[in-house]
Design a protein around this motif. Structure first.
Motif, PDB file in Angstrom:
ATOM      1  N   UNK A 133       0.810  -1.389   0.212  1.00 32.52           N
ATOM      2  CA  UNK A 133       0.030   0.050  -0.096  1.00 32.52           C
ATOM      3  C   UNK A 133       0.942   1.269   0.074  1.00 32.52           C
ATOM      4  N   UNK A 134       0.840   1.782  -1.131  1.00 30.25           N
ATOM      5  CA  UNK A 134       1.603   3.337  -1.249  1.00 30.25           C
ATOM      6  C   UNK A 134       3.164   2.859  -1.113  1.00 30.25           C
ATOM      7  N   UNK A 135       3.609   1.945  -1.765  1.00 30.09           N
ATOM      8  CA  UNK A 135       5.053   1.349  -2.065  1.00 30.09           C
ATOM      9  C   UNK A 135       5.910   1.630  -3.152  1.00 30.09           C
ATOM     10  N   UNK A 136       6.806   1.837  -3.443  1.00 31.94           N
ATOM     11  CA  UNK A 136       7.531   2.005  -4.608  1.00 31.94           C
ATOM     12  C   UNK A 136       8.473   0.915  -4.933  1.00 31.94           C
ATOM     13  N   UNK A 137       9.313   1.241  -6.109  1.00 32.60           N
ATOM     14  CA  UNK A 137      10.208   0.395  -6.379  1.00 32.60           C
ATOM     15  C   UNK A 137      11.471   0.309  -5.506  1.00 32.60           C
ATOM     16  N   UNK A 138      12.022  -0.713  -5.224  1.00 34.73           N
ATOM     17  CA  UNK A 138      13.006  -0.932  -4.493  1.00 34.73           C
ATOM     18  C   UNK A 138      14.388  -1.295  -5.367  1.00 34.73           C
ATOM     19  N   UNK A 139      15.661  -1.210  -4.602  1.00 36.11           N
ATOM     20  CA  UNK A 139      16.933  -1.176  -5.477  1.00 36.11           C
ATOM     21  C   UNK A 139      17.200  -2.786  -5.946  1.00 36.11           C
TER      22      UNK A 139
END
Length: 331
Positions: A133-139
């Motif tokens: 929920x409301x998360x983005x891309x991670x490395x």
């Protein structure tokens, strides 16, 4: 106190975890008073929140039949988070009330980031369902996003649910769409829900979204079984009158003994002063006011749902920050 505890629909457990090579970590478990074992939700709250402040969110999941768990996790250091989280999973495996094979990870903002990084670094610990929920891309995703020939296999075995605000100012909705395309390319089961006109916090809809998410997950685990909903009154709860009766019996006995020991007074010669009259009138007014407050909180829930009872409930029983959610459910 005894009555309030008996009618409480949840059981709360504070746990002290001892992860490897790092300080102890506090965790909070909220269990519905239902017959177990229960599927598990591990909740990763957002920035500025704590296990205690996430109690309302945990109760939303517990109300739908989950054992809801969170921990005081490290938002900055991924290695520390990994050890904390693995220690929590080891604890859950030993609990008779937990179905660890029916686990859901729900992460909001930094919680979503940390959980996805952990899943990619340690695929063996992945849950059945992961909701971001409301998360983005991670490395950890970069090698797979750069692999245009799809030579690398994404180590994700969880069903993915992505919930994002169309006006998110922290993590771009475009990044989430790119992640969804990667999941589709890698044949990872996934759903993307972009919420119109909502920013990063998804307010005021976030609590409602958590409830819908819980319903979807619980029906995924038990498609042929009805959803377990907490009863309004737990089995074995003490009647209210049984809890207050000892106080009234004690008060009655005290008044009776006091009257017997007190010498008779000629009432005809007794006069109340002005201050005594004012105090007695104030006591009567406050007593009537308290009785009206109790009646407004207790009687409407016992009546059939109507426009009038909903209006009274909204006025007296719903705190301001939950009124928009209440209006959405009542409409």
């Amino acid at each position: 106190m005894l009555w309030a505890k008996s009618v409480d629909r949840y059981r709360r457990i504070w746990v002290t975890l001892q992860p490897r090579d790092i300080p102890k970590t506090e965790a909070l478990v909220v269990l519905p008073k239902l017959q177990g074992p229960l599927p598990v939700v591990i909740f990763g709250y957002g920035s500025g929140e704590t296990p205690l402040l996430s109690g309302n969110d945990l109760r939303l999941f517990a109300e739908m039949g989950f054992a809801a768990v969170t921990l005081d996790y490290d938002k900055e250091n991924q290695k520390t988070f990994n050890r904390q989280f693995i220690a929590l999973q080891e604890y859950l495996k030993k609990q008779p009330w937990a179905k660890t094979d029916q686990a859901v990870w729900v992460g909001f903002s930094p919680g979503a980031q940390r959980m996805l990084s952990l899943a990619l670094q340690n695929p063996i610990v992945q849950p059945k369902i992961m909701a971001r929920v409301g998360g983005g891309v991670v490395s950890e995703l970069n090698p797979f996003l750069e692999d245009t020939d799809a030579l690398l296999s994404l180590p994700l075995e969880s069903d993915m649910i992505l919930i994002h605000g169309e006006q998110d100012e922290v993590f771009s909705p475009e990044d989430v769409k790119v992640f969804k395309e990667l999941l589709d390319k890698q044949a990872v089961p996934s759903l993307l829900h972009l919420i119109p006109r909502r920013g990063h916090g998804l307010n005021p809809d976030r609590s409602l979204l958590y409830r819908v998410l819980a319903e979807k997950c619980i029906t995924t685990f038990s498609p042929s079984s009805p959803v377990k909903v907490l009863p309004e009154r737990p089995e074995g709860a003490f009647p209210f009158i049984a809890c207050v009766a000892p106080a009234f019996l004690w008060a009655g006995a005290w008044l009776y003994l006091r009257r017997r020991s007190k010498p008779e007074v000629d009432v005809s010669s007794a006069h109340l002063s002005l201050s005594e009259k004012v105090l007695r009138c104030a006591a009567v007014v406050l007593g009537i006011w308290a009785a009206a407050e109790v009646a407004l909180h207790w009687i409407p829930p016992q009546l059939p749902v109507s426009t009038d009872t909903l209006a009274i409930a909204r006025w007296k029983s719903i705190v301001p920050k939950w009124r928009e959610d209440f209006d959405a459910l009542a409409s």
